[in-house]
Design a protein around this motif. Structure first.
Motif, PDB file in Angstrom:
ATOM      1  N   GLY A 157      22.115  51.548 -11.826  1.00 49.80           N
ATOM      2  CA  GLY A 157      23.414  51.131 -11.921  1.00 49.80           C
ATOM      3  C   GLY A 157      24.538  51.923 -11.392  1.00 49.80           C
ATOM      4  N   ASP A 161      30.618  50.090 -13.255  1.00 47.27           N
ATOM      5  CA  ASP A 161      30.390  49.184 -14.118  1.00 47.27           C
ATOM      6  C   ASP A 161      30.423  49.270 -15.692  1.00 47.27           C
ATOM      7  OD1 ASP A 161      29.240  46.893 -15.645  1.00 47.27           O
ATOM      8  OD2 ASP A 161      28.164  46.102 -13.961  1.00 47.27           O
ATOM      9  N   ILE A 162      31.487  48.605 -16.304  1.00 49.09           N
ATOM     10  CA  ILE A 162      31.815  48.936 -17.752  1.00 49.09           C
ATOM     11  C   ILE A 162      30.540  49.002 -18.556  1.00 49.09           C
ATOM     12  CG2 ILE A 162      32.834  46.659 -18.413  1.00 49.09           C
ATOM     13  CD1 ILE A 162      33.710  50.289 -19.570  1.00 49.09           C
ATOM     14  N   LYS A 163      29.700  47.761 -18.401  1.00 49.78           N
ATOM     15  CA  LYS A 163      28.689  47.609 -19.296  1.00 49.78           C
ATOM     16  C   LYS A 163      27.438  48.625 -19.008  1.00 49.78           C
ATOM     17  CE  LYS A 163      29.218  42.579 -19.407  1.00 49.78           C
ATOM     18  NZ  LYS A 163      28.458  41.277 -19.086  1.00 49.78           N
ATOM     19  N   ILE A 164      27.282  48.822 -17.990  1.00 50.27           N
ATOM     20  CA  ILE A 164      26.149  49.900 -17.551  1.00 50.27           C
ATOM     21  C   ILE A 164      26.833  51.376 -18.036  1.00 50.27           C
ATOM     22  CG2 ILE A 164      25.224  51.298 -15.702  1.00 50.27           C
ATOM     23  CD1 ILE A 164      25.699  48.763 -14.102  1.00 50.27           C
ATOM     24  N   ARG A 166      28.820  51.760 -20.767  1.00 52.82           N
ATOM     25  CA  ARG A 166      28.489  51.982 -22.051  1.00 52.82           C
ATOM     26  C   ARG A 166      27.069  52.247 -22.664  1.00 52.82           C
ATOM     27  NH1 ARG A 166      32.325  46.772 -23.653  1.00 52.82           N
ATOM     28  NH2 ARG A 166      34.529  47.784 -23.285  1.00 52.82           N
ATOM     29  N   GLU A 167      26.290  51.550 -21.806  1.00 44.85           N
ATOM     30  CA  GLU A 167      24.691  51.591 -22.299  1.00 44.85           C
ATOM     31  C   GLU A 167      24.437  53.013 -22.050  1.00 44.85           C
ATOM     32  OE1 GLU A 167      20.415  49.956 -20.974  1.00 44.85           O
ATOM     33  OE2 GLU A 167      22.248  48.913 -20.252  1.00 44.85           O
ATOM     34  N   ARG A 207      16.568  54.302 -21.241  1.00 46.95           N
ATOM     35  CA  ARG A 207      17.194  53.053 -20.821  1.00 46.95           C
ATOM     36  C   ARG A 207      15.882  52.190 -20.201  1.00 46.95           C
ATOM     37  NH1 ARG A 207      21.482  53.215 -16.413  1.00 46.95           N
ATOM     38  NH2 ARG A 207      21.628  50.863 -16.998  1.00 46.95           N
ATOM     39  N   ARG A 211      14.986  48.362 -21.908  1.00 44.44           N
ATOM     40  CA  ARG A 211      15.111  47.385 -20.775  1.00 44.44           C
ATOM     41  C   ARG A 211      13.720  46.508 -21.104  1.00 44.44           C
ATOM     42  NH1 ARG A 211      12.135  46.711 -16.426  1.00 44.44           N
ATOM     43  NH2 ARG A 211      12.473  45.282 -14.809  1.00 44.44           N
ATOM     44  N   LYS A 215      16.276  44.875 -25.049  1.00 42.64           N
ATOM     45  CA  LYS A 215      17.473  45.488 -25.829  1.00 42.64           C
ATOM     46  C   LYS A 215      18.458  46.160 -24.677  1.00 42.64           C
ATOM     47  CE  LYS A 215      15.050  45.885 -30.146  1.00 42.64           C
ATOM     48  NZ  LYS A 215      14.789  46.768 -31.304  1.00 42.64           N
ATOM     49  N   GLY A 216      18.420  46.166 -23.645  1.00 49.52           N
ATOM     50  CA  GLY A 216      19.302  46.737 -22.608  1.00 49.52           C
ATOM     51  C   GLY A 216      18.723  46.607 -21.159  1.00 49.52           C
ATOM     52  N   GLU A 218      20.781  47.037 -18.473  1.00 47.47           N
ATOM     53  CA  GLU A 218      21.742  46.507 -17.581  1.00 47.47           C
ATOM     54  C   GLU A 218      21.938  47.197 -16.158  1.00 47.47           C
ATOM     55  OE1 GLU A 218      24.540  43.420 -16.691  1.00 47.47           O
ATOM     56  OE2 GLU A 218      23.589  43.821 -18.585  1.00 47.47           O
TER      57      GLU A 218
END
Length: 633
Positions: A157, A161-164, A166-167, A207, A211, A215-216, A218
């Protein structure tokens, strides 16, 4: 620096002066070609210079220094060849230059790929390890940089990317809270780098596990699925290109084989440059076979890693299950193993992409065939001929074999006598050396079933049994013919060891020449017998390896000096001397008593009455003694 053909000049010239002259020649060739509208790289020009010098037909003597006229002639010949765009030989040279400059072995490619990634991440790594943050804002900024480094290093990732982000931050905080930055800053630079590397692998494993659990994950591509689609597609494309090249080679070979038996036809075919076209498609086929071999290796690695990935994820699920807390010693090694597996998937993805692009870029080097040999021309040349494949040619002489009794001084290898028969490095890419030498360069596949000739630690195959016999009678003669006639086919026929400075091979290719050399493992029936203890035993019984035991014996011997010898007589040793004793002889004797008598003790009999009591309150007992007197018994 371009490839420098040192054989243009003699060894009497100083190296610096020779390199200067060579550079001037290459520069002049490039300028001449540019003047005619053809852009030629320095590598291709250097390649052509050496090819021209090594070709005996051009008349260059490598044992003397080239004069000015020789240099002008060399430049003119090189420019003419480089501008002859319709000649398949030029396409072959360009193909060889491109392949040599862009292809490398699997191990070297992966090593270089990892080195490039590390060099690109170097500034980010140094920015973290050299940081001396103290304030709260500085520590938060440092933590964000660590998150970015983890994302960049793992390749899972984009750090924008803000989602990546955060994860990844949540995964990192579970193993490395921001409160531990103070301890991190006190570490040495090497320890910081090691910890960053470990954190990257652990976060990557977390991660990947999330995945898999849904549950994750991204921004994480399904690399196993992508590879399972890309590898068969790449393999199918390469197979189709190999089939096209082989079909062309089979047709060219059929025509040239007939021309070798008909000198008149050979003269008629000379303007068509049919032999150069054959070399071109055979070289293309060889390169595709090398690429296909690497793709097959990738497929095998991906299949093995897919199984390992499933096993690691299953083990991780069994370890974690529904537990709220799990010891890090149990899960961290599995997370690290997942990360390494995923890195291997990424490597295979890049490698497949590179091999696919390499295959695509080799196709334009076959462009001159359609122009030189339209289908109508080929049909006229093939009229009345039978086009044979390499497999058909091998099957024609499958039963022919070399008889060992005919060669006392030559060593021949056969499948049943050699364990690694299929892995031997055959000279001339497996083509028949005798046919190549006697038919002015015709390429016919050798048949290993006839027998492989081992000569000076090299291995040769032949098209027919007769060719094998003729070559074995004088191998040096035919080897010299091949070297003198076709120095331009060094890379195609793998003549690397025949020339000191080959024109069609660079340093990257030279390292692989001896690496793939395999010695034959011959098999034969034999028996041995070993005698039992043919030599007398040499065991020293008094030897003692224990130092303390030796000391004990030494103390015992030292104590014996202060002892006095005593003699004693024991029950076990008294019979070792003569003893004498005297006894009286036995005699008969008897005695008689005066009378016989016996006695018996009377048995006491006493009875008690009235012990139970009666109506009166006082109990009175009665004792009756019924024992008889002694004399009454």
């Amino acid at each position: 620096m371009p490839f420098m053909p040192r054989t243009v000049l003699t060894s009497r010239m100083p190296p610096t002066q020779a390199e200067s002259v060579i550079k001037n020649i290459i520069r002049e060739i490039g300028q001449e070609c540019a003047g005619h509208g053809e852009i030629v790289s320095e590598t291709l020009a250097a390649f052509m210079v050496k090819a021209v010098v090594l070709d005996p037909s051009n008349g260059f003597n490598m044992d003397r220094t080239l004069m000015k006229s020789d240099v002008q002639k060399l430049v003119k010949v090189c420019v003419c060849r480089l501008l002859d765009s319709k000649n398949p030989s030029l396409d072959t040279i360009k193909m060889q230059v491109y392949f040599d400059m862009n292809y490398t072995s699997r191990e070297e490619f992966l090593e270089e790929h990892h080195r490039v990634l590390e060099s690109r991440l170097g500034p980010v790594m140094r920015e973290i390890t050299d940081n001396r943050a103290c304030a709260r804002e500085e520590l938060e900024s440092l933590y964000r940089k660590i998150v970015s480094y983890v994302l960049l290093c793992s390749g899972l990732g984009s750090p924008t990317d803000i989602k990546i982000v955060r994860e990844a931050t949540a995964a990192l905080q579970s193993v490395f809270p921001q409160a531990e930055l103070g301890t991190f800053l006190t570490l040495s630079k090497k320890d910081k780098e090691r910890q960053l590397h470990e954190l990257t692998m652990i976060v990557t494993g977390i991660r990947l596990f999330n995945r898999d659990c849904g549950k994750g994950g991204e921004g994480i591509d399904d690399l196993p699925a992508i590879l399972h689609e890309a590898i068969p597609a790449t393999t199918q494309h390469i197979d189709s290109q190999i089939q096209i090249a082989q079909d062309q080679a089979y047709r060219y070979t059929a025509i040239l084989e007939k021309a070798a038996k008909n000198p008149l036809m050979s003269v008629e075919l000379q303007p068509y440059m049919l032999k150069e076209a054959l070399y071109n498609v055979r070289q293309y086929e060889v390169f595709l076979q090398i690429i296909l071999s690497d793709v097959i290796t990738c497929a095998q690695e991906v299949e093995m890693m897919t199984k390992q990935l499933g096993a690691q994820l299953e083990q991780l699920k069994m370890t974690i299950k529904s537990k709220t807390a799990v010891p890090t010693s149990q899960v961290f090694p599995i997370f690290i193993a997942l990360s390494r597996l995923w890195t291997s998937f990424q490597d295979e993805t890049v490698l497949i992409s590179v091999l696919s692009n390499l295959t695509t870029h080799l196709e334009p080097f076959l462009g001159s065939h359609d122009l030189l040999f339209p289908e109508k021309v080929m049909q006229n040349l093939l009229d009345g001929l039978t086009v044979k494949t390499d497999v058909c040619r091998v099957k024609e002489h499958l039963e022919d074999r070399v008889h060992l009794v005919d060669f006392r001084k030559q060593e021949w290898l056969f499948p049943e006598t050699t364990a690694n028969f299929d892995k031997l490095l055959i000279q001339y890419r497996g083509f028949c050396g005798y046919t190549f030498a006697t038919t002015d360069g015709l390429l016919l596949p050798g048949n290993p079933a006839i027998g492989i000739l081992k000569y000076k630690e090299k291995y040769y195959t032949f098209h027919t049994k007769d060719a094998a016999y003729l070559f074995a009678e004088n191998p040096e003669h035919y080897i010299d013919l091949i070297k003198d006639q076709q120095k331009k086919l060094i890379q195609l026929l793998e003549l690397h060891q025949q020339f000191e400075n080959p024109p069609f091979i660079f340093s990257s290719r030279m390292k692989d020449v001896d690496k793939h050399y395999i010695k034959p493992i011959t098999k034969c029936e034999s028996s041995t017998q070993t005698d039992t203890h043919i030599l007398p035993p040499t065991i020293v019984r008094s030897y003692e390896w224990n130092e303390w035991e030796l000391r004990r014996k030494a103390i015992k011997l030292a104590n014996l000096r202060q002892k006095v010898t005593h003699s004693v007589q024991t029950d076990l040793s008294h019979m070792r001397r003569e003893n004498y004793s005297q006894v009286y002889p036995p005699k008969d004797a008897s005695t008689q008593s005066m009378r016989e008598g016996s006695t018996r003790v009377p048995r006491p009999q006493i009875y008690l009455a009235g012990l139970r009591g009666g109506q009166s309150k006082i109990t009175s007992g009665v004792k009756v003694n019924l024992t008889r007197a002694v004399d009454e018994t």
